[in-house]
Design an enzyme around this catalytic site. Structure first.
Site, PDB file in Angstrom:
ATOM      1  N   HIS A  13      -3.000   7.095   2.556  1.00 54.87           N
ATOM      2  CA  HIS A  13      -3.558   5.696   2.039  1.00 54.87           C
ATOM      3  C   HIS A  13      -4.837   5.562   2.499  1.00 54.87           C
ATOM      4  CE1 HIS A  13      -4.068   1.795   0.900  1.00 54.87           C
ATOM      5  NE2 HIS A  13      -3.715   1.215   2.161  1.00 54.87           N
TER       6      HIS A  13
ATOM      7  N   ASN B 287     -10.052  -0.168   0.264  1.00 58.02           N
ATOM      8  CA  ASN B 287      -8.553  -0.112   0.345  1.00 58.02           C
ATOM      9  C   ASN B 287      -8.327  -0.684  -0.725  1.00 58.02           C
ATOM     10  OD1 ASN B 287      -5.809  -0.586   0.824  1.00 58.02           O
ATOM     11  ND2 ASN B 287      -5.994  -1.341   2.840  1.00 58.02           N
TER      12      ASN B 287
ATOM     13  N   CYS C  87       0.801  -1.418   0.160  1.00 61.47           N
ATOM     14  CA  CYS C  87       0.238   0.075  -0.084  1.00 61.47           C
ATOM     15  C   CYS C  87       0.888   1.244  -0.008  1.00 61.47           C
ATOM     16  CB  CYS C  87      -0.825  -0.004   1.166  1.00 61.47           C
ATOM     17  SG  CYS C  87      -2.050  -1.271   1.377  1.00 61.47           S
TER      18      CYS C  87
HETATM   19  N1  COA Z   1     -18.523  -8.604   9.966  1.00 66.33           N
HETATM   20  C1  COA Z   1     -18.895  -8.894  10.969  1.00 66.33           C
HETATM   21  N2  COA Z   1     -18.202  -9.017  12.256  1.00 66.33           N
HETATM   22  C2  COA Z   1     -16.719  -9.363  11.695  1.00 66.33           C
HETATM   23  C3  COA Z   1     -16.407  -8.957  10.465  1.00 66.33           C
HETATM   24  C4  COA Z   1     -17.223  -8.540   9.585  1.00 66.33           C
HETATM   25  N3  COA Z   1     -16.741  -8.028   8.239  1.00 66.33           N
HETATM   26  N4  COA Z   1     -14.963  -9.176  10.664  1.00 66.33           N
HETATM   27  C5  COA Z   1     -14.565  -9.476  11.730  1.00 66.33           C
HETATM   28  N5  COA Z   1     -15.737  -9.674  12.487  1.00 66.33           N
HETATM   29  C6  COA Z   1     -15.919  -9.966  14.063  1.00 66.33           C
HETATM   30  C7  COA Z   1     -14.558 -10.799  14.422  1.00 66.33           C
HETATM   31  O1  COA Z   1     -14.980 -12.031  14.086  1.00 66.33           O
HETATM   32  C8  COA Z   1     -14.664 -10.319  15.852  1.00 66.33           C
HETATM   33  O2  COA Z   1     -15.545 -11.306  16.472  1.00 66.33           O
HETATM   34  P1  COA Z   1     -15.374 -12.045  17.881  1.00 66.33           P
HETATM   35  O3  COA Z   1     -15.020 -10.779  18.872  1.00 66.33           O
HETATM   36  O4  COA Z   1     -16.679 -12.842  18.062  1.00 66.33           O
HETATM   37  O5  COA Z   1     -14.067 -12.749  17.725  1.00 66.33           O
HETATM   38  C9  COA Z   1     -15.078  -9.037  16.075  1.00 66.33           C
HETATM   39  O6  COA Z   1     -15.846  -8.902  14.742  1.00 66.33           O
HETATM   40  C10 COA Z   1     -13.908  -7.912  16.019  1.00 66.33           C
HETATM   41  O7  COA Z   1     -13.017  -8.309  15.425  1.00 66.33           O
HETATM   42  P2  COA Z   1     -11.860  -7.362  15.393  1.00 66.33           P
HETATM   43  O8  COA Z   1     -10.752  -7.897  14.645  1.00 66.33           O
HETATM   44  O9  COA Z   1     -11.554  -7.028  16.915  1.00 66.33           O
HETATM   45  O10 COA Z   1     -12.428  -5.926  15.016  1.00 66.33           O
HETATM   46  P3  COA Z   1     -11.543  -4.611  14.811  1.00 66.33           P
HETATM   47  O11 COA Z   1     -12.381  -3.557  15.656  1.00 66.33           O
HETATM   48  O12 COA Z   1      -9.857  -4.542  15.119  1.00 66.33           O
HETATM   49  O13 COA Z   1     -11.633  -4.082  13.346  1.00 66.33           O
HETATM   50  C11 COA Z   1     -10.377  -4.327  11.354  1.00 66.33           C
HETATM   51  C12 COA Z   1     -10.951  -4.820  12.440  1.00 66.33           C
HETATM   52  C13 COA Z   1      -9.898  -5.478  10.328  1.00 66.33           C
HETATM   53  C14 COA Z   1     -11.440  -3.394  10.566  1.00 66.33           C
HETATM   54  C15 COA Z   1      -9.100  -3.184  11.874  1.00 66.33           C
HETATM   55  O14 COA Z   1      -8.371  -3.972  12.624  1.00 66.33           O
HETATM   56  C16 COA Z   1      -8.532  -2.551  10.868  1.00 66.33           C
HETATM   57  O15 COA Z   1      -9.021  -1.905  10.226  1.00 66.33           O
HETATM   58  N6  COA Z   1      -7.106  -2.858  10.895  1.00 66.33           N
HETATM   59  C17 COA Z   1      -6.146  -2.348   9.911  1.00 66.33           C
HETATM   60  C18 COA Z   1      -6.288  -3.119   8.563  1.00 66.33           C
HETATM   61  C19 COA Z   1      -5.815  -2.434   7.382  1.00 66.33           C
HETATM   62  O16 COA Z   1      -6.142  -1.546   7.141  1.00 66.33           O
HETATM   63  N7  COA Z   1      -5.183  -3.214   6.643  1.00 66.33           N
HETATM   64  C20 COA Z   1      -4.398  -2.791   5.272  1.00 66.33           C
HETATM   65  C21 COA Z   1      -3.319  -1.810   5.749  1.00 66.33           C
HETATM   66  S1  COA Z   1      -2.464  -1.554   4.430  1.00 66.33           S
END
Ligand code: COA
Length: 325
Positions: free
Chosen positions: A252, A282, A112
């Site tokens: 980004h 993204n 990215c």
């Molecule tokens: N829909 C519904 N529930 C979802 C889900 C979706 N699409 N994806 C994950 N969940 C669930 C998980 O299973 C988890 O459930 P659990 O608590 O029962 O295990 C719960 O939601 C929470 O997941 P979590 O990973 O703690 O959420 P979060 O608040 O950290 O958000 C991201 C997850 C991925 C959105 C966040 O961590 C993020 O944006 N990270 C950066 C990723 C990124 O930008 N990557 C590219 C970089 S270039």
């Protein structure tokens, strides 16, 4: 003093719009979860066009908007995480599609941060060499490497391409850039496209290829929130410029919460960050030039405006460019 200057922008995204509601028919998710966690409402998903096709369309848009022809391009760089194939490079395929016969062409792989890397590398090459015009493209078909059964990742990514024409100039354009990598974190937090060694001399240990995006979302979130302010401050310090002078920051486009947290750390209003991830998700290396082109076409950029572009991603990598429009 010799500078390089962005003289035009271009973009292309597949016209197939996939909303959060559409995704809830494929995996167990809903619009509320996706939009509240990420700010993403829809993304474009290719109906068969590969990365080179998207890149070529964005590139031609930028060339036309510069009033040039493909034969005016001396250097063609494509930043991508999703090349059509290992070889030829996506940049060489784009060269063939658009007929940029005079150019030399190569890909940059920095996930990215790829567009920032490509722009900075083009700037350094052109200031040291004879090249006059460069076409720098960020393009992705992430839908090819997303695991469509994994709700944790498939809701985040989209396909698209953005491009700029960079021209050698006596007027100020790119003023400073910062690039950084930390390979110690790369394989534990964000990977895709692992092809394990296989040949007649290796016993089969049942290790399978894994093309999909695997991600430790929380780790990447923390990394991004720290790196954006750091990369912005460093690139401005290099140019002895204060944040107050910057009109807009193009981050980004990964997650609205990341942008908001970075704005808070920099003590800046959210409005200083240009955001369009709600429409595209993204798009990795394509996200910054897609946003820049949208802002440009909407008339938001005036000559002399000071802008910062800042990226972060797999590798892990990060980078920023400070420029005068
Ligand atoms: N829909 C519904 N529930 C979802 C889900 C979706 N699409 N994806 C994950 N969940 C669930 C998980 O299973 C988890 O459930 P659990 O608590 O029962 O295990 C719960 O939601 C929470 O997941 P979590 O990973 O703690 O959420 P979060 O608040 O950290 O958000 C991201 C997850 C991925 C959105 C966040 O961590 C993020 O944006 N990270 C950066 C990723 C990124 O930008 N990557 C590219 C970089 S270039």
């Amino acid at each position: 003093m010799v500078y390089t200057k962005i003289i035009s922008t271009g973009s292309y995204a597949p016209n197939n719009i996939v909303t959060n509601d559409d995704l809830s028919k494929i995996v167990e998710t809903d619009d509320q979860w996706i939009s509240s966690r990420t700010g993403i409402r829809e993304r474009r998903i290719s109906l068969g066009e590969n990365t080179s096709a998207l890149a070529a369309k964005a590139g031609l848009d930028a060339i036309n908007n510069a009033g040039l022809t493909p034969m005016d391009i001396d250097l063609l760089i494509v930043a991508t995480t999703t090349p059509d194939m290992f070889t030829p490079s996506t940049a060489c395929i784009v060269q063939d599609i658009i007929g940029a016969k005079k150019a030399y062409a190569f890909d940059v792989s920095a996930a990215c941060s790829g567009f920032i890397y490509a722009l900075s590398v083009a700037d350094k090459i052109m200031r040291a060499g004879e090249e006059v015009n460069a076409l720098v493209i960020g393009a992705e078909t992430l839908s090819r490497i997303v695991n469509w059964n994994d709700r944790g990742t498939c809701v985040l990514f989209g396909d698209g391409a953005g491009a700029v024409v960079l021209k050698k100039s006596e007027e100020k354009g790119i003023i400073s850039s910062v690039l950084g990598s930390d390979g110690t974190l790369g394989r534990s937090s964000l990977t895709s496209g692992e092809f394990v060694p296989k040949n007649p001399y290796i016993e089969n240990d049942n290790k399978e290829d894994d093309i999909y995006i695997n991600m430790d979302g929380k780790e990447i979130f923390r990394f991004a929130v720290n790196k954006i302010p750091q990369a912005v401050n460093e690139v401005l310090a290099k140019a002895e410029t204060s944040l107050d002078e910057v009109k807009l920051i193009f981050p980004h486009q990964a997650n609205l919460r990341i942008v908001d947290a970075a704005a808070k750390k920099l003590d800046l209003p959210k409005e200083k960050f240009y955001v369009n991830l709600n429409k595209y998700g993204n798009t990795s290396a394509a996200s910054i030039p897609l946003a820049l082109d949208e802002a440009n076409k909407n008339g938001l950029l005036q000559q002399g405006d000071k802008l910062v572009l800042v990226g972060f991603g797999g590798g892990l990598t990060w980078g920023s460019v400070f420029l005068q429009w």
